[in-house]
Design a protein around this motif. Structure first.
Motif, PDB file in Angstrom:
ATOM      1  N   THR A 462       0.839  -1.184   0.000  1.00 31.64           N
ATOM      2  CA  THR A 462       0.000   0.000   0.000  1.00 31.64           C
ATOM      3  C   THR A 462       0.874   1.232   0.000  1.00 31.64           C
ATOM      4  OG1 THR A 462      -1.842   1.112   1.112  1.00 31.64           O
ATOM      5  CG2 THR A 462      -0.133   0.183   2.496  1.00 31.64           C
ATOM      6  N   ILE A 463       0.277   2.359  -0.322  1.00 30.49           N
ATOM      7  CA  ILE A 463       0.993   3.632  -0.369  1.00 30.49           C
ATOM      8  C   ILE A 463       0.405   4.548   0.698  1.00 30.49           C
ATOM      9  CG2 ILE A 463       1.483   5.678  -1.768  1.00 30.49           C
ATOM     10  CD1 ILE A 463       1.447   3.938  -4.217  1.00 30.49           C
ATOM     11  N   GLY A 464       1.279   5.180   1.480  1.00 31.94           N
ATOM     12  CA  GLY A 464       0.847   6.077   2.536  1.00 31.94           C
ATOM     13  C   GLY A 464       1.736   7.284   2.640  1.00 31.94           C
ATOM     14  N   ASN A 465       1.322   8.219   3.475  1.00 27.05           N
ATOM     15  CA  ASN A 465       2.099   9.426   3.712  1.00 27.05           C
ATOM     16  C   ASN A 465       3.125   9.176   4.797  1.00 27.05           C
ATOM     17  OD1 ASN A 465       0.639  11.096   1.881  1.00 27.05           O
ATOM     18  ND2 ASN A 465      -1.017  11.265   3.379  1.00 27.05           N
ATOM     19  N   PRO A 466       4.346   9.664   4.608  1.00 25.83           N
ATOM     20  CA  PRO A 466       5.349   9.519   5.666  1.00 25.83           C
ATOM     21  C   PRO A 466       4.971  10.341   6.889  1.00 25.83           C
ATOM     22  CG  PRO A 466       6.180  10.923   3.927  1.00 25.83           C
ATOM     23  CD  PRO A 466       4.871  10.374   3.437  1.00 25.83           C
ATOM     24  N   ASP A 467       5.483   9.920   8.024  1.00 19.33           N
ATOM     25  CA  ASP A 467       5.127  10.598   9.264  1.00 19.33           C
ATOM     26  C   ASP A 467       5.776  11.966   9.377  1.00 19.33           C
ATOM     27  OD1 ASP A 467       4.088  10.662  12.104  1.00 19.33           O
ATOM     28  OD2 ASP A 467       6.249  10.758  12.479  1.00 19.33           O
ATOM     29  N   PHE A 468       7.028  12.085   8.928  1.00 24.41           N
ATOM     30  CA  PHE A 468       7.746  13.344   9.123  1.00 24.41           C
ATOM     31  C   PHE A 468       8.399  13.776   7.820  1.00 24.41           C
ATOM     32  CE2 PHE A 468      11.795  15.509   9.883  1.00 24.41           C
ATOM     33  CZ  PHE A 468      11.342  16.636  10.562  1.00 24.41           C
ATOM     34  N   ILE A 469       8.154  15.012   7.430  1.00 23.19           N
ATOM     35  CA  ILE A 469       8.843  15.669   6.331  1.00 23.19           C
ATOM     36  C   ILE A 469       9.180  17.078   6.803  1.00 23.19           C
ATOM     37  CG2 ILE A 469       8.622  16.581   3.986  1.00 23.19           C
ATOM     38  CD1 ILE A 469       6.969  14.270   3.221  1.00 23.19           C
ATOM     39  N   SER A 470      10.375  17.533   6.521  1.00 23.24           N
ATOM     40  CA  SER A 470      10.782  18.861   6.944  1.00 23.24           C
ATOM     41  C   SER A 470       9.816  19.918   6.421  1.00 23.24           C
ATOM     42  CB  SER A 470      12.207  19.154   6.456  1.00 23.24           C
ATOM     43  OG  SER A 470      13.118  18.223   6.993  1.00 23.24           O
ATOM     44  N   VAL A 471       9.593  20.927   7.255  1.00 24.69           N
ATOM     45  CA  VAL A 471       8.625  21.972   6.893  1.00 24.69           C
ATOM     46  C   VAL A 471       9.063  22.723   5.644  1.00 24.69           C
ATOM     47  CG1 VAL A 471       7.797  22.215   9.252  1.00 24.69           C
ATOM     48  CG2 VAL A 471       9.762  23.562   8.496  1.00 24.69           C
ATOM     49  N   GLN A 472      10.374  22.737   5.354  1.00 24.14           N
ATOM     50  CA  GLN A 472      10.840  23.437   4.161  1.00 24.14           C
ATOM     51  C   GLN A 472      10.339  22.792   2.885  1.00 24.14           C
ATOM     52  OE1 GLN A 472      12.617  22.593   6.750  1.00 24.14           O
ATOM     53  NE2 GLN A 472      13.690  24.392   7.533  1.00 24.14           N
ATOM     54  N   ILE A1046      -2.534  -5.327   3.914  1.00 22.62           N
ATOM     55  CA  ILE A1046      -2.317  -4.036   4.550  1.00 22.62           C
ATOM     56  C   ILE A1046      -3.084  -2.980   3.762  1.00 22.62           C
ATOM     57  CG2 ILE A1046      -0.209  -3.539   3.232  1.00 22.62           C
ATOM     58  CD1 ILE A1046       0.868  -2.163   5.766  1.00 22.62           C
ATOM     59  N   SER A1047      -3.630  -2.023   4.486  1.00 22.07           N
ATOM     60  CA  SER A1047      -4.406  -0.950   3.873  1.00 22.07           C
ATOM     61  C   SER A1047      -4.164   0.326   4.671  1.00 22.07           C
ATOM     62  CB  SER A1047      -5.897  -1.304   3.851  1.00 22.07           C
ATOM     63  OG  SER A1047      -6.653  -0.261   3.248  1.00 22.07           O
ATOM     64  N   TYR A1048      -4.117   1.442   3.959  1.00 19.06           N
ATOM     65  CA  TYR A1048      -3.827   2.740   4.590  1.00 19.06           C
ATOM     66  C   TYR A1048      -5.106   3.549   4.709  1.00 19.06           C
ATOM     67  CZ  TYR A1048      -1.698   7.320   5.431  1.00 19.06           C
ATOM     68  OH  TYR A1048      -1.351   8.534   5.971  1.00 19.06           O
ATOM     69  N   HIS A1049      -5.370   4.055   5.930  1.00 22.56           N
ATOM     70  CA  HIS A1049      -6.526   4.903   6.183  1.00 22.56           C
ATOM     71  C   HIS A1049      -6.067   6.354   6.154  1.00 22.56           C
ATOM     72  CE1 HIS A1049      -9.978   6.671   8.478  1.00 22.56           C
ATOM     73  NE2 HIS A1049     -10.633   5.769   7.758  1.00 22.56           N
ATOM     74  N   THR A1050      -6.544   7.112   5.166  1.00 18.37           N
ATOM     75  CA  THR A1050      -6.007   8.451   4.912  1.00 18.37           C
ATOM     76  C   THR A1050      -6.333   9.421   6.029  1.00 18.37           C
ATOM     77  OG1 THR A1050      -6.331   8.014   2.552  1.00 18.37           O
ATOM     78  CG2 THR A1050      -5.890  10.283   3.207  1.00 18.37           C
ATOM     79  N   LYS A1051      -7.557   9.387   6.562  1.00 19.04           N
ATOM     80  CA  LYS A1051      -7.955  10.380   7.553  1.00 19.04           C
ATOM     81  C   LYS A1051      -7.205  10.203   8.874  1.00 19.04           C
ATOM     82  CE  LYS A1051     -12.586  11.170   5.673  1.00 19.04           C
ATOM     83  NZ  LYS A1051     -14.047  11.154   5.958  1.00 19.04           N
ATOM     84  N   SER A1052      -7.155   9.001   9.359  1.00 17.92           N
ATOM     85  CA  SER A1052      -6.474   8.751  10.638  1.00 17.92           C
ATOM     86  C   SER A1052      -4.974   8.518  10.480  1.00 17.92           C
ATOM     87  CB  SER A1052      -7.101   7.548  11.343  1.00 17.92           C
ATOM     88  OG  SER A1052      -7.018   6.396  10.516  1.00 17.92           O
ATOM     89  N   LYS A1053      -4.515   8.345   9.231  1.00 19.45           N
ATOM     90  CA  LYS A1053      -3.099   8.132   8.935  1.00 19.45           C
ATOM     91  C   LYS A1053      -2.531   6.943   9.711  1.00 19.45           C
ATOM     92  CE  LYS A1053      -2.086  12.891   7.625  1.00 19.45           C
ATOM     93  NZ  LYS A1053      -1.216  14.069   7.835  1.00 19.45           N
ATOM     94  N   VAL A1054      -3.199   5.830   9.617  1.00 16.30           N
ATOM     95  CA  VAL A1054      -2.724   4.588  10.205  1.00 16.30           C
ATOM     96  C   VAL A1054      -2.847   3.487   9.156  1.00 16.30           C
ATOM     97  CG1 VAL A1054      -3.284   5.218  12.583  1.00 16.30           C
ATOM     98  CG2 VAL A1054      -4.991   4.058  11.170  1.00 16.30           C
ATOM     99  N   HIS A1055      -2.098   2.418   9.367  1.00 20.54           N
ATOM    100  CA  HIS A1055      -2.121   1.260   8.475  1.00 20.54           C
ATOM    101  C   HIS A1055      -2.846   0.119   9.179  1.00 20.54           C
ATOM    102  CE1 HIS A1055       0.713   2.776   5.397  1.00 20.54           C
ATOM    103  NE2 HIS A1055       1.239   3.437   6.412  1.00 20.54           N
TER     104      HIS A1055
END
Length: 1126
Positions: A462-472, A1046-1055
C-alpha cells in the motif's frame, strides 16, 4: 502480454548458494543466486572498529565483489572445475530445460559463457507445454560429468574432459563443444523410461561418492500417493543407481531398492570415507549404501502409520519433521539441517567400523531464519540463504565433545532390525577396538556474523504518507509518499517501508543568493604553549578563549574553530567576485579578518597534511593556511588562470585554463616549533610537470590509492591467484580457510599476488624504490610496506578535448594508463598505451558512435572523478572512476589485470558498473537542447569554459555512508558501500542542487550542506532509520508473524494490517446436535507432531513509530480465514 517491462527493484530473496573458487584456485568465494541476479561474495574479517551491528566479535563479513544480471531466473546452480581452467565454472539451469556454463573472465571482469544447451525438443517434452519439474543440475564429485533432469523423465548428460581420458581416447564420431581446450564435450540425453528399472516422477538426483565411474542416484515415485491414501497405498518411493559411461553413452543399472517411505523428499550424498546416501523425508531419515545394510531412523510417531519400513527410534526425545528442510555436511560425519521452522539441528553419523553407519544422533543447535538453501564456507562458517527473510552468515565453533559409543536408541516394536557388529579378529586388527575408535559427539556454538537484506516475498503493498517531512518541503509540488509492503513469513514476517528518493531532514536554512560553490575544511593545527597551559587549568577556560577576540581566538583555533575532533571548522562560500568565510562552531558567523582570500572567487579549498593545513586556490594564486593564518602563498599568473584543482595529500594538482598542469606540494621544514607561535614552518613547492603533448587537457582528478591495486610492479602471466580480477586486500585465506581446504602453495612463487603485495618487506621496498624516476626526491621513494600493507600512492587522471583519458603517477607525472576511446564509454577500459603526438586519437573518439547528436564534434568528457572507498570489511579499498559524458553518468570499477604488455604501466583495467540513472532532462526536446547550445557565442562559450563548477562531489561519513553526490537539475546520491555494492538514489524533493559539501558539526553531526536553485543553503542530515545500502531506501520492521494484507486509512493516517500466527492444533472442532460447535481436545503421544493452524489478527500500525496502536489488536479469529482487507 507486456510490450515493455522494466524492473524497478532487483530480486533480493536468495534461492541458491554455493562455495566455489570463482576468481582463482586459492580464493574461496560465495556465489548467490536470487532469481535473475548472480552475486559473488568474499569472506573477509571485520576491520577493527567497523562492526556496529552487534555481531560476533572477531568474526567475518561478506564483501560483495561481483554482481551480474542474468536473462532468466536460475532454477539450479552447481560448480565444476574443468581440466584446463584455473577457476570453477558455474552450471546454471533455466526454465524449461536450458543449461548454461559460465566462468569468470579476468580480461573483462565479467562472466563469459563456456557453453549453452537447450533441451526443449518435442520428443523430450512428451506433449508437455511446461516443465512440471525443476531442471535440477548435479555434478560428479570428481568432475567427470554433469547431469540435468529434463521433464521428470529424461536426463541430459554433459561430459567433461578429465585427466584420466586423453583427447585421443575420445569417440571421433562425437563432436566437441567449441570452448577453450575442449573441456566441455557434447551432451547427450538418457530416457529414464528405457532403463531396466522403469523410472518416472523423479524427486531428486545425486551423484554418489567413491565409484570408479560416475554413478547417479535417482529417487523417484512411480505411483504417487498422499497422506489421505496411506491406508491404501504407502511406501511408494524407489531408488535406482545407474553407472554413466560417457564415452559409450551407456547407463546400466547397478543398484536399486523399492518400498521406501512415500514422504522421502530429497537425497544427500555422504562424503568419503563413509559414502552412501541419506534420504531425508518428512517423518524419517534413511541411510542407504550398496555395500551395507539400510538404516532407518524415525523422526516422530507419525511414521508408525505412514510406512512399513523398519525404523529405529532416535536417541533422545526428538519429534520433528524434515519436509522443506535443507542440509549440508560440515565434516564427513556431521551435517547441519535447517528445518522449515528455522530450527538448526546437528546430525552425527555414527560409523559401524566398516563402510556404513549404525546410528544417527540428533542435537538441536540453534534457531535461525527460514532457509531456502544452505552451504558451508571453509571450516568455521555456514551460510543460510532465505527467500522468506534475511540471509544469514553463521560462525560455528566447537562447544563440547563427548563419547557416543554408548548411545544406543530404544528399539521400536515390530519394526526394528537389530544390527550386530561382529568381532572378527582380523577386523579388530585393522580397525582396532571400540574403545580406541569410538566416535565423539561434537557440539557446536552458532553465532550470527552477517546478514543480507531481503524485502520479499511481497504479499501485499500500500501507499501512505510519511510521518515526518521537513517543513521546508511542505510547499513543494508533488506527492511525497512511501511504499509499505508485507514481506516474509512466520517469525521472519516484517513490514518494509520503501522510499523512491532520499528525503533529508533540514536542520536550518540560510538565504545566501549568488553563491556558486562551497567547501568545508577542518582545522587541526598544533596548539600553542598558552593553550596547553589553559588545558591544564581546565576545559572551561579553553571554551572561554574560544569566545574571545584577537590573540585568544587565534590560539583556540587549533581545536577547529570551536569544533571537536574531526568537526569542520570553516565554510567557504564562493561568489562571482568574492569569497565569504564562515566559522562553524556553536554558531555560524562570518570571519572579519583572516588569511583567506576574500576579494576573489575560490576555485578549490581543502585540507593537506591530514587536517593540519588548509589550502585555498583562487584563479590567480594558491594559499597555505594553518587555521586562519596564512603561512605561504604562490601566485599563478600564467595560463589564463586556474580552472580546476584537486588534492591527493600532500600534493595539490592544478589545471589552468590553457590546459597546463601544475603540482603544488606542502613541504614541512620541521624545526620543532621554530616557526611563529611555536608552529612548524611549511612552504609550498610548485612544479610544472612535462605531460605528453596532445590535445588540450580539460579535466583532472587526483587520487590517493590505499588498495595496492595501483602499482607499476610487473606481474607475470595470469596464474589465477586468489586476488585475480578484483581489488586486492589483506591475505585472510589462512585465517578463514585452513590449509586442508587450500590448494597447495609453493613458497618460491614470488609472482603470486599475495606475496607480491604482502610478502617480504625488504624485497618489496627494493622493487618499489627501483621503479621511481631518478629526478624525484629521495623521500618520495619511501613507498614501502608499513604494518603489513602498502603505503599510500598518489595518482592523477586527466581528460583531453578529443575524449581520451590518461592516468599519471604523482609527483613524477609519468604516463601509466591511457584510454583513447573513453568518450564512447566501452564496457571495459583497456590500456591503449602511449601513442606519438602526431597520431592524434581524434579519429577513434570522433566516430559516429561518440559524436554529439547536435554537433559534429566528438562527445567530450563533462567531468571526471577518481576515488577510492575504504571498506570496514577486510580493510581493502575499491577504486571507482566516474565520468559525465554528455550528461550521462558512467561508472567504472578498477580490477587487476596482469597480462598487459605495456612496460611501466599499471597492471589493471576498469569494468563498467551498470546502473539505471538518468541525469538529463527527459522532457526537453532535441530542438531545445540544440538551441541552448547554439545560444552561446564564441566569447560567452570561452567564458563559460573557464568557469568550472564540479557536479560530482565526494562525501565521507555522512550518517556513516561514503560516496558521491551528483549536483544538477536531477540530483542523485551514489552510495559506494563499504560492503562492495553501489546504490544510486535520487533526491528530487528540493529540486535542482547547485552545490554540495559534507558538514560535521556539533549541531549537525555527520550531515551535509547544499544549495538549491533558489539560493537557499540547507544544513541537513540523512534520516538514520533508513538503510541506504539497498536499491531503494528501506526500513524493515520485524513483526514476528505472517503479514497478509495491509491498507492505509487516509484520515487517521494509520495502516490496518492483517497477520496470522501459527499455533499447534491441540483440539478439534465438533458440531453438536443443536447446531452449535465446540472443541474436543486431542490426545496424542509426546512423539506426535501436531499440525499447525493460522490464527488471524487485525491490528493498526502508526507510521510515527511503526508500533501497534494501543488497544487496537483484535482477538484471534478462531477457525476463520481472511481473504482480503481494505
Amino acid at each position: 502480454m507486456y510490450a515493455i517491462y522494466r524492473e524497478l527493484h532487483p530480486p533480493t530473496g536468495v534461492e541458491h548458494c554455493i562455495e566455489c573458487n570463482f576468481f582463482g584456485p586459492k580464493r574461496k568465494s560465495l556465489a548467490v543466486a536470487a532469481a535473475s541476479v548472480l552475486k559473488v561474495y568474499d569472506l573477509c574479517p571485520v576491520k577493527s572498529g567497523g562492526d556496529k551491528n552487534g555481531e560476533a566479535s572477531g568474526s567475518s563479513k561478506l564483501l560483495q565483489v561481483a554482481n551480474y544480471s542474468l536473462y532468466g531466473c536460475v532454477q539450479s546452480m552447481e560448480k565444476v572445475r574443468l581440466l584446463h581452467s584455473k577457476r570453477d565454472t558455474l552450471l546454471l539451469s533455466f526454465n524449461d530445460a536450458k543449461l548454461s556454463a559460465v566462468e569468470f573472465d579476468p580480461e573483462t571482469n565479467r562472466l563469459k559463457t563456456m557453453s549453452l544447451h537447450c533441451f526443449e525438443d518435442e520428443d523430450l517434452r512428451g506433449g508437455l507445454l511446461h516443465n512440471p519439474s525443476v531442471p535440477v543440475v548435479r555434478v560428479d564429485p570428481e568432475g567427470r560429468c554433469a547431469a540435468m533432469l529434463l521433464y521428470g523423465a529424461h536426463l541430459a548428460i554433459l561430459p567433461f574432459k578429465h585427466a584420466d581420458v586423453g583427447l585421443d581416447e575420445h569417440d571421433p564420431d562425437t563432436p566437441l563443444i567449441a570452448s577453450e581446450h575442449n573441456d566441455i564435450q557434447a551432451s547427450y540425453t538418457v530416457s529414464l523410461r528405457d532403463l531396466s528399472e522403469r523410472v518416472s516422477s523423479v524427486k531428486d538426483i545425486q551423484f554418489l561418492h567413491g565409484y570408479n565411474n560416475p554413478t547417479l542416484f535417482i529417487l523417484y515415485e512411480p505411483t504417487p500417493t498422499w497422506a489421505g491414501r496411506i491406508s491404501l497405498r504407502k511406501d511408494t518411493c524407489n531408488i535406482v543407481a545407474i553407472s554413466l559411461n560417457t564415452s559409450e553413452k551407456s547407463s546400466p543399472v547397478i543398484w536399486h531398492s523399492h518400498s521406501l517411505p512415500y514422504d522421502c523428499t530429497y537425497a544427500l550424498p555422504v562424503p568419503q570415507p563413509i559414502g552412501g546416501m541419506l534420504l531425508l523425508g518428512a517423518n524419517s531419515i534413511l541411510y542407504l549404501n550398496q555395500s551395507s545394510p539400510t538404516l532407518g531412523i524415525s523422526l516422530n510417531s507419525i511414521s508408525d502409520v505412514s510406512t512399513n519400513f523398519p525404523l529405529r527410534n532416535p536417541a533422545g526425545n526428538v519429534a520433528i519433521t524434515m519436509d522443506c528442510s535443507h542440509s549440508a555436511f560440515i565434516t564427513p560425519e556431521q551435517l547441519v539441517v535447517a528445518l522449515k521452522g528455522g530450527e538448526i539441528y546437528l546430525l552425527t553419523l555414527v560409523p559401524d567400523g566398516m563402510r556404513g553407519i549404525r546410528n544417527i544422533l540428533f542435537e538441536k543447535a540453534a534457531a535461525a531464519v527460514l532457509t531456502s538453501c544452505i552451504c558451508t564456507l571453509g571450516s568455521q562458517y555456514i551460510f543460510l540463504g532465505s527467500r522468506l527473510g534475511n540471509s544469514l552468515l553463521l560462525k560455528y565453533t566447537v562447544k563440547a565433545s563427548r563419547g557416543a559409543e554408548d548411545l544406543e536408541p530404544p528399539v521400536k516394536k515390530a519394526k526394528t532390525e537389530s544390527v550386530s557388529v561382529g568381532e572378527d579378529p582380523d577386523e579388530l586388527e585393522v580397525y582396532g577396538t571400540d574403545t580406541t575408535t569410538g566416535p565423539m559427539l561434537t557440539s557446536y556454538k552458532f553465532e550470527v556474523c552477517d546478514s543480507l537484506l531481503n524485502i520479499g516475498p511481497i504479499a501485499d503493498a500500500t501507499i501512505g504518507n510519511p510521518d515526518f517531512i521537513s517543513v521546508q518541503f511542505a510547499d513543494k509540488g508533488g506527492p511525497d509518499l512511501e511504499l509499505v509492503t508485507c514481506s516474509g513469513h512466520a517469525k521472519n514476517g516484517a513490514l518494509c517501508i520503501l522510499q523512491r528518493s532520499v528525503r533529508p531532514q533540514v536542520v536550518t536554512t540560510f538565504e545566501l543568493p549568488g553563491c556558486t560553490d562551497m567547501w568545508t575544511v577542518l582545522s587541526n593545527s598544533e596548539p600553542s604553549k598558552k593553550e596547553e597551559e589553559k588545558k591544564k587549568e581546565g576545559e572551561e577556560e579553553v571554551e572561554k578563549g574560544d569566545e574571545g577576540e584577537g590573540e585568544e581566538k587565534r590560539e583556540s583555533g587549533g581545536r577547529g574553530g570551536g569544533g571537536g575532533e574531526g568537526e569542520h571548522a570553516y565554510l567557504l562560500l564562493s561568489r562571482s567576485d568574492s569569497t565569504m568565510v564562515l566559522r562553524t562552531g556553536q554558531e555560524i558567523a562570518e570571519l572579519d579578518s583572516s588569511g583567506f582570500a576574500t576579494q576573489a572567487p575560490t576555485v578549490y579549498a581543502g585540507n593537506l597534511g591530514g587536517s593540519k593545513y588548509i589550502v585555498q586556490v583562487t584563479a590567480t594564486d594558491v594559499r597555505l593556511l594553518m587555521d586562519v593564518h596564512q603561512i605561504c602563498r604562490i601566485p599563478l599568473d600564467r595560463g589564463g588562470g586556474v580552472r580546476a584543482c584537486d588534492l591527493c595529500d600532500p600534493y595539490a594538482v592544478i589545471l589552468l585554463v590553457d590546459g597546463t598542469v601544475a603540482v603544488v606540494e606542502v613541504v614541512e621544514k620541521g624545526g620543532g616549533g621554530d616557526g611563529e607561535d611555536g608552529q612548524e614552518e611549511a612552504i609550498l613547492q610548485l612544479t610544472w610537470p612535462d605531460i605528453k603533448k596532445g590535445s588540450k587537457v580539460t579535466l583532472l582528478s587526483s587520487y590517493t590509492d590505499k588498495s595496492g591495486l595501483f602499482t607499476l610492479e610487473v606481474g607475470e602471466e595470469d596464474d589465477g591467484d586468489d586476488n585475480e580480477g578484483e581489488v586486492p586486500g589483506p591475505d585472510h585465506s589462512k585465517e578463514l580457510f585452513p590449509p586442508s581446504t587450500e590448494w597447495p602453495q609453493t613458497k618460491m612463487e614470488v609472482e603470486e599476488e599475495d606475496e607480491l603485495l604482502y610478502g617480504d618487506i625488504d624485497a618489496l621496498t627494493n622493487r618499489e624504490k627501483g621503479r621511481l624516476s631518478e629526478n624525484v626526491d629521495v623521500k618520495k621513494e619511501n613507498r614501502i610496506y608499513k604494518g603489513g600493507r602498502r603505503a599510500d600512492t598518489q595518482w592523477c587522471v586527466l581528460s583531453r578535448e578529443d575524449g581520451s583519458v590518461e592516468l599519471y603517477s604523482v609527483p613524477e607525472f609519468k604516463l601509466v594508463f591511457s584510454v583513447r576511446n573513453f568518450s564512447s564509454a566501452p564496457n571495459t577500459l583497456k590500456d591503449s598505451g602511449a601513442w606519438p603526438p602526431q597520431q592524434s586519437p581524434h579519429p577513434v573518439a570522433a566516430s559516429s558512435k561518440t559524436k554529439s547528436k547536435s554537433t559534429d564534434r566528438p562527445v567530450g568528457v563533462g567531468e571526471l572523478l577518481l576515488l577510492g572507498v575504504e571498506s570496514h570489511v577486510g580493510g581493502s579499498a575499491h577504486p571507482y572512476l566516474l565520468a559525465l559524458l554528455d550528461n550521462e553518468l558512467v561508472v567504472y570499477r578498477a580490477f587487476r589485470y596482469r597480462q598487459t604488455e605495456k612496460k611501466d604501466h599499471l597492471q589493471l583495467r576498469f569494468s563498467k558498473v551498470l546502473h539505471k540513472t538518468i541525469l538529463h532532462d527527459r522532457k526537453k526536446s532535441k530542438l531545445d537542447k540544440q538551441l541552448s547550445r547554439q545560444g552561446l557565442g564564441p566569447e560567452e562559450e570561452k567564458q563559460e569554459s573557464s568557469k568550472f563548477v564540479p557536479r560530482l562531489r565526494v562525501f565521507t561519513n555522512i550518517a556513516s555512508y561514503t560516496g558521491v553526490f551528483v549536483c544538477g537539475p536531477y540530483p542523485h546520491w551514489i552510495f559506494l558501500s563499504g560492503r562492495g555494492g553501489m546504490y544510486v538514489h535520487p533526491m528530487f524533493i528540493d529540486g535542482p542542487v547547485t552545490s554540495f559539501a559534507s558538514f560535521h558539526n556539533i549541531n549537525c553531526p555527520h550531515g551535509f550542506l547544499y544549495f538549491n536553485s533558489e539560493g537557499e543553503l540547507r544544513i541537513s542530515v540523512l534520516p538514520v532509520h533508513l538503510s541506504y545500502d539497498s536499491h531503494w531506501p528501506v526500513r524493515k520492521i520485524p513483526i514476528r508473524s505472517t503479514p497478509h494484507f495491509i491498507s492505509y486509512h487516509t484520515k487517521s493516517k494509520v495502516h490496518a494490517l492483517v497477520t496470522s500466527e501459527q499455533s499447534d492444533m491441540t483440539e478439534m472442532a465438533v458440531l453438536n446436535e443443536d447446531g452449535t460447535d465446540s472443541t474436543q481436545p486431542l490426545d496424542r503421544d509426546p512423539m506426535f507432531v501436531a499440525p499447525v493452524v493460522d490464527r488471524f489478527h487485525l491490528q493498526l500500525f502508526s507510521p510515527a513509530s511503526w508500533e501497534v496502536v494501543p488497544n487496537t489488536k483484535s482477538l484471534p479469529l478462531r477457525m476463520n480465514l481472511v481473504h482480503t482487507c481494505s
